[in-house]
Design an enzyme around this catalytic site. Structure first.
Site, PDB file in Angstrom:
ATOM      1  N   ASP A 292       2.381   4.990   4.903  1.00 60.39           N
ATOM      2  CA  ASP A 292       1.934   4.382   3.943  1.00 60.39           C
ATOM      3  C   ASP A 292       0.687   4.181   3.793  1.00 60.39           C
ATOM      4  OD1 ASP A 292       2.641   2.379   1.753  1.00 60.39           O
ATOM      5  OD2 ASP A 292       1.570   0.940   3.195  1.00 60.39           O
ATOM      6  N   GLU A 334       1.874   9.075   1.750  1.00 54.88           N
ATOM      7  CA  GLU A 334       1.903   8.211   0.483  1.00 54.88           C
ATOM      8  C   GLU A 334       0.330   7.947   0.254  1.00 54.88           C
ATOM      9  OE1 GLU A 334       2.093   4.796  -1.945  1.00 54.88           O
ATOM     10  OE2 GLU A 334       1.399   4.768   0.086  1.00 54.88           O
TER      11      GLU A 334
HETATM   12  C1  OTU Z   1       2.019   1.110  -0.824  1.00 51.20           C
HETATM   13  O1  OTU Z   1       1.654   1.275  -2.006  1.00 51.20           O
HETATM   14  C2  OTU Z   1       3.275   0.555  -1.045  1.00 51.20           C
HETATM   15  O2  OTU Z   1       4.180   1.599  -1.675  1.00 51.20           O
HETATM   16  C3  OTU Z   1       3.425  -0.520  -1.589  1.00 51.20           C
HETATM   17  O3  OTU Z   1       4.470  -1.172  -1.877  1.00 51.20           O
HETATM   18  C4  OTU Z   1       2.589  -1.577  -0.787  1.00 51.20           C
HETATM   19  O4  OTU Z   1       2.366  -2.835  -1.454  1.00 51.20           O
HETATM   20  C5  OTU Z   1       1.361  -1.076  -0.272  1.00 51.20           C
HETATM   21  O5  OTU Z   1       1.251   0.349   0.152  1.00 51.20           O
HETATM   22  C6  OTU Z   1       0.747  -1.871   0.631  1.00 51.20           C
HETATM   23  O6  OTU Z   1       1.508  -1.572   2.098  1.00 51.20           O
HETATM   24  O7  OTU Z   1      -1.744   2.684  -3.047  1.00 51.20           O
HETATM   25  O8  OTU Z   1      -1.423   4.262  -1.274  1.00 51.20           O
HETATM   26  O9  OTU Z   1       1.279  -0.607  -6.489  1.00 51.20           O
HETATM   27  O10 OTU Z   1       0.925   2.011  -5.616  1.00 51.20           O
HETATM   28  O11 OTU Z   1      -0.239  -0.419  -3.361  1.00 51.20           O
HETATM   29  C7  OTU Z   1      -0.896   3.096  -1.058  1.00 51.20           C
HETATM   30  C8  OTU Z   1       0.145   0.014  -5.907  1.00 51.20           C
HETATM   31  C9  OTU Z   1      -0.951   2.437  -2.312  1.00 51.20           C
HETATM   32  C10 OTU Z   1       0.667   0.937  -5.059  1.00 51.20           C
HETATM   33  C11 OTU Z   1      -0.052   0.942  -4.011  1.00 51.20           C
HETATM   34  C12 OTU Z   1       0.442   1.746  -2.779  1.00 51.20           C
END
Ligand code: OTU
Length: 651
Positions: A292, A334
């Site tokens: 993440d 991600e």
């Molecule tokens: C990721 O998201 C997760 O998928 C989100 O659910 C979390 O809130 C976030 O991390 C923090 O842990 O850019 O590359 O809507 O696309 O927050 C990380 C904005 C991220 C998300 C963004 C994303």
């Protein structure tokens, strides 16, 4: 403290530092004798690399003892790996493309929203099997922060299961159950930050200098202000700024919510702690780690602190230690970043294929929605044209929706126009999905702000964005049929594109928005809960018992049948394996998007609201073809109805 100034070191190449044989000896000696032969072979490919990247990245910040401790930790993890997982390691090392088959279909869901808890998920394995699912991404189920926790993305303890979702034994039972069903479990490893009630954060608060150095802590605003000049905000409305003042500590770097403290990956102790966390998760039977917020790990003043070369170096080290201690495991990046920043997550240059196995193709996802709103297949033609072929044993993850918003900024470059210049307005697309444009069928909502014509993101379930919610509310049967076709069209693109497709929970039943989310006090301020409904098991059962084509069939049963058809055909079509390259064929009509895979698969998608006549098989005039979805012989000219698609097997 964050690194700043100086040129970024490259993540690849072997410049400079000689790697002592003792690194190898440290690792091998720490293993039981029975593992040493196999481990030596793995060391040759991955161990020396790990040590040399480490030395370059942490030069001046670490001593030999730290690397020794890391290598011993990796060896201990390898030795502790259960025998069944070691068998999996061997099988997958012998067939490293195992995840690239056209039968790999993913499913992503929150544990509680899907089935209350981990035991509930285990009980629903037959449902997943009936969809053909082969990998299951469960959103964070580790012990989360008390109170607000960003849907579990504020982790309090990486080694514990969130008590409301089950126990460690439940997780073990689930992984065993899934593996027996040939389903790989994918779990989040939140790399960028911990919760502010994680033991490390608590220690930092109570004055432990060692743990304070796990985070980016500043005594005053001087450095934060300097960084802030070039940083963006991820949640500008609900969590403005990138720094949070913590009493008794100072200013803490918090890219996301104030209670999510960014880890300082320039501290080798952080790397060691997280690396061993990763291996413990792997040893629990988690087969795919969703890394993440992978883009944010390294901070550099004067930049947006995303996609830094050191971030790639860190990911390459994580990959190397997985290769050493748990080679069956896949890493999935991600990184929701512009398209040109995506390919490096697979590793580039000398490091090609040595970073993540998988990465979300967030640009293709957003472009699909943009193309639908604009009725312009050429947007997709362009994005596919810009998508490079990947290194061996790497694959995109293709998806329609997920638990987050559709972030429009990843398309900023594309929207500015390309050759031939045909820009599109992201703000207008966002308004379209919020139902604010004339003629819009969508029932989504804007995420964060939409100011000065800048689009941020759009929330909403795929069905709502595609028009199903509105058509049902208006009891408009013709509109409903069109909307269903749009939803299937979106999935048709994700399933035909090169990569592993992912179904977001509920889309298979055209589940709509959870409009009541704001009634939950914990969710009121977070618009992304609009697309996090509870699974409707009554609906699933009734959709199952109806036949898709029958006159009294419901939207859920028709969408389920349509999606199953895509999955069944995909599974039977070798050209749709993830490693078969894709290319876009320029179409005559702007509404059309034509996608070819290998030399015997062509698909055609009509992104427009009007029928389009197609005179011949795109890119293959003179050849004949079988219509795979309808299972008939294809003939031309043919007409694609609004939002219709064809998948052809070319002879
Ligand atoms: C990721 O998201 C997760 O998928 C989100 O659910 C979390 O809130 C976030 O991390 C923090 O842990 O850019 O590359 O809507 O696309 O927050 C990380 C904005 C991220 C998300 C963004 C994303």
């Amino acid at each position: 403290m964050s690194a700043s100034g100086g040129g970024p070191p490259t993540a690849s190449g072997s410049a400079g530092v000689a790697v002592a044989d003792t690194d190898r000896d440290v690792f091998i000696d720490a293993l039981p004798a029975s593992m040493r032969i196999e481990a030596s072979a793995r060391w040759a490919t991955h161990g020396a690399r790990l040590a040399s990247i480490w030395r370059r990245l942490y030069a001046g910040r670490s001593d030999t003892g730290q690397l020794v401790a890391l290598l011993q930790g990796v060896a201990a993890a390898a030795a502790a790996r259960p025998e069944d997982l070691r068998a999996l390691d061997r099988a997958r090392s012998a067939a490293p493309g195992w995840f690239q088959t056209q039968g790999m279909i993913g499913y992503s869901t929150y544990v509680d929203r899907f089935a209350d808890d981990l035991r509930g998920v285990a009980a629903r394995v037959p449902y997943l099997q009936s969809l053909g699912v082969r990998y299951l991404h469960l959103l964070p189920f580790q012990a989360a922060r008390q109170g607000d926790n960003d849907g579990g993305f504020a982790v309090r303890d990486y080694d514990a299961v969130e008590p409301t979702l089950g126990s460690a034994a439940d997780l073990d039972a689930l992984t065993a159950r899934l593996r027996a069903a040939d389903i790989s479990l994918c779990a989040d490893l939140v790399l960028n930050h911990t919760a502010d009630d994680h033991a490390w954060a608590l220690a930092a608060r109570s004055g432990d200098a060692c743990y304070r150095a796990f985070y980016h802590v500043f005594p005053d605003r001087e450095l934060p202000d300097r960084h802030a000049r070039t940083l963006r905000e991820v949640f500008p409305l609900t969590a403005p700024g990138n720094f949070t003042h913590v009493d008794g500590l100072g200013w803490v770097w918090t890219t996301f919510y104030p209670y999510q403290w960014d880890l300082d990956w320039s501290n080798p102790d952080v790397f060691c702690a997280m690396a061993l966390t990763l291996l413990r998760m792997a040893n629990r039977g988690i087969e795919i780690l969703r890394l993440d917020s992978a883009a944010y790990l390294w901070k550099r003043e004067g930049t947006d602190s995303r996609n830094q070369p050191e971030t790639h170096a860190i990911l390459q080290m994580l990959r190397a230690l997985v290769a050493l201690a748990a080679p069956a495991v896949l890493l999935k990046a991600e990184a929701i970043v512009p398209s040109r920043e995506l390919p490096p997550y697979f590793g580039d240059g000398a490091a090609a294929g040595r970073e993540c196995h998988l990465a979300y193709h967030s640009t293709l996802m957003a472009a699909t929605w943009a193309a639908l709103a604009e009725q312009r297949g050429d947007i997709l033609t362009h994005v596919v044209g810009q998508t490079p072929a990947l290194p061996q044993h790497c694959a995109w993850v293709n998806y329609v929706r997920c638990h987050d918003d559709i972030g429009w900024q990843v398309l900023a470059t594309e929207a500015a126009g390309y050759d031939p210049p045909a820009p599109f307005s992201l703000a207008r697309i966002a308004r379209f999905y919020a139902g604010e444009e004339p003629g819009s069928y969508a029932r989504g909502r804007n995420f964060q702000h939409l100011s000065a014509g800048v689009a941020y993101g759009s929330n909403g379930m795929a069905a709502a964005l595609a028009g199903i919610d509105a058509a049902l509310a208006n009891a408009d049967a013709p509109a409903l049929r069109l909307a269903e076709r749009r939803l299937l069209l979106l999935y048709g693109i994700a399933m035909a594109a090169a990569g592993m497709p992912l179904i977001y929970m509920g889309d298979e039943l055209a589940l709509g928005n959870d409009v009541a989310f704001a009634d939950d006090p914990g969710h009121t301020a977070e618009g992304r809960w609009l697309q996090r409904p509870r699974m409707d098991w009554m609906l699933a059962a009734s959709a199952e018992s109806e036949t898709g084509g029958a006159a009294d069939a419901t939207v859920a049963s028709r969408v389920l049948a349509g999606l199953r058809r895509l999955i069944t055909v995909r599974r039977a079509t070798p050209a749709l394996a993830a490693d078969v390259p894709m290319r876009a064929i320029k179409a005559d009509s702007r509404a059309l998007f034509s996608l070819a895979r290998g030399d015997d698969f062509v698909a055609l998608f009509n992104l427009g609201a009007t029928p389009v006549a197609v005179p011949a098989l795109p890119g293959c005039a003179g050849r004949s073809a079988h219509d795979l979805l309808a299972d008939t012989t294809a003939t031309w000219p043919t007409t694609l109805a609004p939002y219709d698609m064809r998948w052809w097997s070319v002879r």
